[in-house]
Design a protein around this motif. Structure first.
Motif: not given
Length: 350
Positions: A259-280
């Protein structure tokens, strides 16, 4: 009835004792620095609040961690305790570097990170393998590595700090927030760089919105992302909300569903944090995270803007210890050569 002589002797003795008591009190009111004696007091630093700063020391880029630590230590009077996180194979090198340089005065603990905790949680991706290094995920496990502090600062290794780290530590976190970050849409100067080098600063640049799991989150793809290279964290709240477990859940889903990959902007460490911390999450002062210095070897900030910045971050491919890169002079101000000679800067004339 006591003879008169005896009464006078008693009065004289009491007068002498009173004078002695007064003199004793006066002497002990003199500042310690003016008295010719050594007093064994507790180290006053021990009575100050400790500021725990977490930095990783990865193989091949330990000079980055050293420069970051050097810049923090040189620009504050605060009682900083550095937690230097490494793998078993790299720990002896970083310890020797610190103990055999001017950094030997810092307070630090070296902590080993066990990469086995990541087993089955990382999808192999050949496009940017450096983003899959185990230490990129240390920030997911902060409460497990740093156990006695409620408030913690985490910094990526490719930063230098030009301000007093006490200011960053004093960042206010709203009730119920486990962390504070910098928004990727918060700096006018960043917008110019985004246009010039095509950086992503929204969720669309990190998550694959073609996947149902991402669409089900209900997060607009145009939502501003944040950068987790600088974190002020509340460990009590982090544990209460089971943030680490939530992050691991999304890592495992990515292994299964991509559902995310390092071919996208921030690689694999940023994406789960964007999901978990969204709005919080709470916000860090933008000047405490001037980023994107590593996105292009050509895009530069103005010198005046850089002088005002409290923290500079070379996130991206072009690092200041390699070539090409921008604003390397600012980074080299804080670099300390490796006493063992293993780590060397890459320069045009080297």
């Amino acid at each position: 009835i006591l003879p008169l002589v005896s009464v006078n002797q008693i009065l004289l003795l009491l007068l002498v004792l009173t004078l002695c008591a007064i003199l004793y009190s006066k002497v002990h009111q003199v500042p310690l620095a003016l008295r010719n004696e050594t007093v064994d007091l507790e180290n006053p630093e021990e009575m100050e609040e400790e500021i725990p700063v977490v930095i990783c020391a990865a193989a091949g880029r330990m000079g980055a961690a050293v420069a970051a630590i050097s810049s923090i230590y040189s620009n504050t009077e605060a009682n900083v305790l550095f937690y230097i996180i490494g793998l078993k194979t790299t720990i002896p090198h970083i310890r020797k570097w610190i103990e055999n340089s001017k950094l030997k005065e810092i307070k630090f603990k070296v902590v080993e990170f066990n990469p086995m905790v990541l087993k089955g949680k990382i999808r192999q991706d050949a496009s940017r393998p450096e983003l899959l290094q185990p230490l990129n995920f240390v920030r997911f496990y902060l409460p497990l590595l740093i156990q006695k502090h409620e408030k913690v600062i985490y910094l990526d290794d490719d930063v230098i700090v030009q301000g007093d780290i006490q200011e960053l530590y004093d960042t206010k976190l709203a009730p119920g927030h486990a962390a504070a970050f910098s928004d990727d849409c918060d700096l006018p100067s960043t917008h110019e760089m985004v246009r010039s080098v095509g950086m992503q600063n929204t969720y669309m640049g990190f998550l694959d919105y073609r996947k149902q799991a991402i669409r089900d989150l209900g997060i607009s793809p145009s939502t501003c992302s944040f950068n987790p290279g600088v974190i002020v964290g509340n460990m009590t709240e982090w544990k209460h909300q089971r943030i680490t477990k939530q992050l691991e859940k999304w890592m495992q889903r990515n292994v299964e569903e991509n559902i995310y990959s390092s071919t996208l902007g921030g690689g694999v460490a940023t994406s789960p944090m964007l999901i978990v911390f969204h709005g919080k999450y709470s916000s860090i002062n933008p000047m405490w995270h001037i980023r994107h210095l590593g996105w292009s070897p050509d895009a530069r900030y103005s010198e005046q803007f850089l002088q005002e910045a409290k923290l500079l971050h070379w996130n991206g491919r072009y690092k200041p210890w390699d070539y090409p890169s921008v604003h390397t002079d600012l980074w080299e101000n804080w670099f300390i050569p490796d006493p063992s000679g293993k780590f060397k800067l890459t320069r045009p004339d080297s």
